[in-house]
Design a protein around this motif. Structure first.
Motif, PDB file in Angstrom:
ATOM      1  N   GLY A  40       0.828  -1.205   0.000  1.00 33.56           N
ATOM      2  CA  GLY A  40       0.000   0.000   0.000  1.00 33.56           C
ATOM      3  C   GLY A  40       0.861   1.252   0.000  1.00 33.56           C
ATOM      4  N   GLY A  41       0.351   2.312  -0.586  1.00 25.74           N
ATOM      5  CA  GLY A  41       1.084   3.559  -0.656  1.00 25.74           C
ATOM      6  C   GLY A  41       0.951   4.374   0.614  1.00 25.74           C
ATOM      7  N   THR A  42       1.940   5.191   0.901  1.00 21.53           N
ATOM      8  CA  THR A  42       1.914   6.104   2.035  1.00 21.53           C
ATOM      9  C   THR A  42       1.434   7.473   1.545  1.00 21.53           C
ATOM     10  OG1 THR A  42       4.162   6.879   1.662  1.00 21.53           O
ATOM     11  CG2 THR A  42       3.897   4.906   3.054  1.00 21.53           C
ATOM     12  N   PRO A  43       1.046   8.359   2.460  1.00 23.44           N
ATOM     13  CA  PRO A  43       0.689   9.714   2.022  1.00 23.44           C
ATOM     14  C   PRO A  43       1.821  10.398   1.238  1.00 23.44           C
ATOM     15  CG  PRO A  43      -0.142   9.353   4.220  1.00 23.44           C
ATOM     16  CD  PRO A  43       0.715   8.153   3.876  1.00 23.44           C
ATOM     17  N   ASN A  44       3.077  10.262   1.695  1.00 25.77           N
ATOM     18  CA  ASN A  44       4.188  10.867   0.950  1.00 25.77           C
ATOM     19  C   ASN A  44       4.290  10.291  -0.458  1.00 25.77           C
ATOM     20  OD1 ASN A  44       4.955  12.557   3.020  1.00 25.77           O
ATOM     21  ND2 ASN A  44       6.853  11.495   3.499  1.00 25.77           N
ATOM     22  N   HIS A  45       4.188   8.991  -0.576  1.00 30.28           N
ATOM     23  CA  HIS A  45       4.249   8.322  -1.875  1.00 30.28           C
ATOM     24  C   HIS A  45       3.186   8.882  -2.807  1.00 30.28           C
ATOM     25  CE1 HIS A  45       3.678   5.118  -4.839  1.00 30.28           C
ATOM     26  NE2 HIS A  45       4.881   4.664  -4.514  1.00 30.28           N
ATOM     27  N   ASN A  46       1.975   8.971  -2.317  1.00 24.19           N
ATOM     28  CA  ASN A  46       0.868   9.453  -3.140  1.00 24.19           C
ATOM     29  C   ASN A  46       1.013  10.927  -3.496  1.00 24.19           C
ATOM     30  OD1 ASN A  46      -0.947   7.174  -3.585  1.00 24.19           O
ATOM     31  ND2 ASN A  46      -1.023   7.106  -1.357  1.00 24.19           N
ATOM     32  N   LYS A  47       1.460  11.756  -2.556  1.00 21.70           N
ATOM     33  CA  LYS A  47       1.641  13.186  -2.846  1.00 21.70           C
ATOM     34  C   LYS A  47       2.687  13.397  -3.932  1.00 21.70           C
ATOM     35  CE  LYS A  47       0.375  14.765   1.779  1.00 21.70           C
ATOM     36  NZ  LYS A  47       0.888  15.372   3.037  1.00 21.70           N
ATOM     37  N   ILE A  48       3.809  12.691  -3.822  1.00 24.77           N
ATOM     38  CA  ILE A  48       4.885  12.828  -4.806  1.00 24.77           C
ATOM     39  C   ILE A  48       4.403  12.393  -6.188  1.00 24.77           C
ATOM     40  CG2 ILE A  48       7.135  11.891  -5.501  1.00 24.77           C
ATOM     41  CD1 ILE A  48       7.769  11.819  -2.412  1.00 24.77           C
ATOM     42  N   ALA A  49       3.775  11.229  -6.261  1.00 24.50           N
ATOM     43  CA  ALA A  49       3.287  10.722  -7.551  1.00 24.50           C
ATOM     44  C   ALA A  49       2.251  11.669  -8.150  1.00 24.50           C
ATOM     45  CB  ALA A  49       2.716   9.319  -7.379  1.00 24.50           C
ATOM     46  N   LEU A  50       1.350  12.173  -7.327  1.00 29.53           N
ATOM     47  CA  LEU A  50       0.325  13.098  -7.816  1.00 29.53           C
ATOM     48  C   LEU A  50       0.931  14.423  -8.259  1.00 29.53           C
ATOM     49  CD1 LEU A  50      -2.667  13.659  -8.329  1.00 29.53           C
ATOM     50  CD2 LEU A  50      -2.838  14.433  -5.960  1.00 29.53           C
ATOM     51  N   ASN A  51       1.864  14.968  -7.476  1.00 26.38           N
ATOM     52  CA  ASN A  51       2.508  16.235  -7.851  1.00 26.38           C
ATOM     53  C   ASN A  51       3.191  16.130  -9.204  1.00 26.38           C
ATOM     54  OD1 ASN A  51       1.725  17.418  -5.432  1.00 26.38           O
ATOM     55  ND2 ASN A  51       3.704  17.118  -4.432  1.00 26.38           N
ATOM     56  N   GLN A 144      10.932   8.973  -1.026  1.00 25.27           N
ATOM     57  CA  GLN A 144       9.835   9.612  -0.297  1.00 25.27           C
ATOM     58  C   GLN A 144      10.198   9.954   1.143  1.00 25.27           C
ATOM     59  OE1 GLN A 144       6.460   7.189   1.067  1.00 25.27           O
ATOM     60  NE2 GLN A 144       7.429   5.446   0.021  1.00 25.27           N
ATOM     61  N   HIS A 145      11.389   9.564   1.591  1.00 28.20           N
ATOM     62  CA  HIS A 145      11.792   9.790   2.979  1.00 28.20           C
ATOM     63  C   HIS A 145      12.787  10.938   3.138  1.00 28.20           C
ATOM     64  CE1 HIS A 145       9.639   6.158   3.944  1.00 28.20           C
ATOM     65  NE2 HIS A 145      10.334   5.512   3.033  1.00 28.20           N
ATOM     66  N   CYS A 146      13.353  11.397   2.039  1.00 31.39           N
ATOM     67  CA  CYS A 146      14.275  12.528   2.049  1.00 31.39           C
ATOM     68  C   CYS A 146      14.305  13.119   0.640  1.00 31.39           C
ATOM     69  CB  CYS A 146      15.677  12.111   2.494  1.00 31.39           C
ATOM     70  SG  CYS A 146      16.492  10.993   1.347  1.00 31.39           S
ATOM     71  N   ILE A 147      14.925  14.275   0.510  1.00 28.17           N
ATOM     72  CA  ILE A 147      15.012  14.915  -0.800  1.00 28.17           C
ATOM     73  C   ILE A 147      16.131  14.240  -1.585  1.00 28.17           C
ATOM     74  CG2 ILE A 147      15.453  17.087  -2.002  1.00 28.17           C
ATOM     75  CD1 ILE A 147      14.419  18.398   0.713  1.00 28.17           C
ATOM     76  N   HIS A 148      15.735  13.381  -2.498  1.00 31.22           N
ATOM     77  CA  HIS A 148      16.720  12.654  -3.303  1.00 31.22           C
ATOM     78  C   HIS A 148      16.027  12.056  -4.526  1.00 31.22           C
ATOM     79  CE1 HIS A 148      20.405  10.500  -4.212  1.00 31.22           C
ATOM     80  NE2 HIS A 148      19.648   9.467  -4.501  1.00 31.22           N
ATOM     81  N   ILE A 149      16.538  12.403  -5.705  1.00 28.98           N
ATOM     82  CA  ILE A 149      16.015  11.868  -6.962  1.00 28.98           C
ATOM     83  C   ILE A 149      17.191  11.386  -7.801  1.00 28.98           C
ATOM     84  CG2 ILE A 149      14.820  12.423  -9.130  1.00 28.98           C
ATOM     85  CD1 ILE A 149      13.123  14.413  -7.577  1.00 28.98           C
ATOM     86  N   GLU A 150      17.017  10.225  -8.417  1.00 29.99           N
ATOM     87  CA  GLU A 150      18.001   9.687  -9.354  1.00 29.99           C
ATOM     88  C   GLU A 150      17.374   9.639 -10.735  1.00 29.99           C
ATOM     89  OE1 GLU A 150      19.514   5.933  -7.951  1.00 29.99           O
ATOM     90  OE2 GLU A 150      20.062   6.775  -6.005  1.00 29.99           O
ATOM     91  N   GLN A 151      18.130  10.084 -11.723  1.00 34.87           N
ATOM     92  CA  GLN A 151      17.660  10.127 -13.110  1.00 34.87           C
ATOM     93  C   GLN A 151      18.620   9.327 -13.985  1.00 34.87           C
ATOM     94  OE1 GLN A 151      17.981  14.022 -14.877  1.00 34.87           O
ATOM     95  NE2 GLN A 151      16.531  13.547 -16.498  1.00 34.87           N
ATOM     96  N   TYR A 152      18.062   8.369 -14.727  1.00 32.91           N
ATOM     97  CA  TYR A 152      18.828   7.564 -15.668  1.00 32.91           C
ATOM     98  C   TYR A 152      18.260   7.818 -17.055  1.00 32.91           C
ATOM     99  CZ  TYR A 152      20.280   5.153 -11.423  1.00 32.91           C
ATOM    100  OH  TYR A 152      20.780   4.864 -10.174  1.00 32.91           O
ATOM    101  N   SER A 153      19.122   8.232 -17.987  1.00 29.67           N
ATOM    102  CA  SER A 153      18.673   8.546 -19.344  1.00 29.67           C
ATOM    103  C   SER A 153      19.477   7.738 -20.352  1.00 29.67           C
ATOM    104  CB  SER A 153      18.860  10.039 -19.641  1.00 29.67           C
ATOM    105  OG  SER A 153      18.167  10.817 -18.686  1.00 29.67           O
ATOM    106  N   ARG A 154      18.764   7.101 -21.286  1.00 29.03           N
ATOM    107  CA  ARG A 154      19.426   6.298 -22.324  1.00 29.03           C
ATOM    108  C   ARG A 154      20.107   7.232 -23.325  1.00 29.03           C
ATOM    109  NH1 ARG A 154      18.144   0.944 -24.468  1.00 29.03           N
ATOM    110  NH2 ARG A 154      16.212   1.006 -23.267  1.00 29.03           N
ATOM    111  N   GLN A 155      21.374   6.963 -23.596  1.00 29.53           N
ATOM    112  CA  GLN A 155      22.128   7.725 -24.588  1.00 29.53           C
ATOM    113  C   GLN A 155      22.231   6.951 -25.900  1.00 29.53           C
ATOM    114  OE1 GLN A 155      22.978  10.943 -23.814  1.00 29.53           O
ATOM    115  NE2 GLN A 155      21.710  10.336 -22.088  1.00 29.53           N
TER     116      GLN A 155
END
Length: 193
Positions: A40-51, A144-155
């Protein structure tokens, strides 16, 4: 209908899974014959996905792209996996799994909001499975527990670039679609306590 996911030795065919999933009250992943109940999703999970999905939907309005959130099933045929990414951007026309009109096979961008229980799977095995999809160009992992995003882009075929974001003032700029967003907007109303 409740699927008995406790039978650890029971393996299902994709057809059996789809039949069970059609009547299930909760969604399940299908991984190489095993049916696994989704957490099940948490409120943070849902807020991030919705935003993020709301911002994508608005920014890409009128473009030949569709944005899906949480309930759209994806089939990864080479790995025999059915899964439900948190967010998918799919180029039109939509391509469906054989004989299905509810399961996509051509994502361009996939976003997963990391949960404690799925973090390692999302970063390793799931990412490896996603990379077998020829249309797949970009993968975003959001903590969802801290400010951290990882981005992987195909070259190119087997080459991916990696960018890491750790500040609310950072701007995530996607390479697969014309879109950028500040992390402060992705994490809007998220509570880290």
């Amino acid at each position: 209908m409740v699927i008995d996911v406790q039978k650890k030795t029971k393996f299902y065919t994709p057809e059996e899974y789809l039949k069970l999933e059609a009547d299930a009250q909760q969604r399940h992943h299908y991984i190489k014959g095993k049916i696994i109940e989704m957490a099940g999703g948490t409120p943070n999970h849902n807020k991030i996905a919705l935003n993020l999905s709301s911002a994508l939907n608005f920014a890409l309005k009128g473009k030949p792209l569709d944005i899906f959130m949480t309930d759209q099933r994806l089939w990864i045929p080479s790995e025999k996996i059915y899964t439900y990414p948190d967010i998918m951007v799919v180029e039109q026309p939509l391509n469906y799994a054989q004989n299905r009109h509810d399961t996509l096979i051509n994502p361009l961008l996939i976003v997963e909001v990391l949960s404690t229980s799925t973090r390692n799977y999302d970063k390793d095995e799931k990412f490896a499975a996603y990379r077998t999809i020829s249309s797949f160009q970009e993968y975003i992992l959001i903590d969802q527990h801290c400010i951290h995003i990882e981005q992987y882009s195909r070259q190119e075929s087997n080459k991916w670039t990696f960018i890491e974001y750790n500040n609310l003032t950072d701007t995530l700029t996607l390479s697969s679609v014309n879109f950028e967003i500040e992390l402060v907007d992705i994490y809007d109303k998220v509570n880290f306590t």
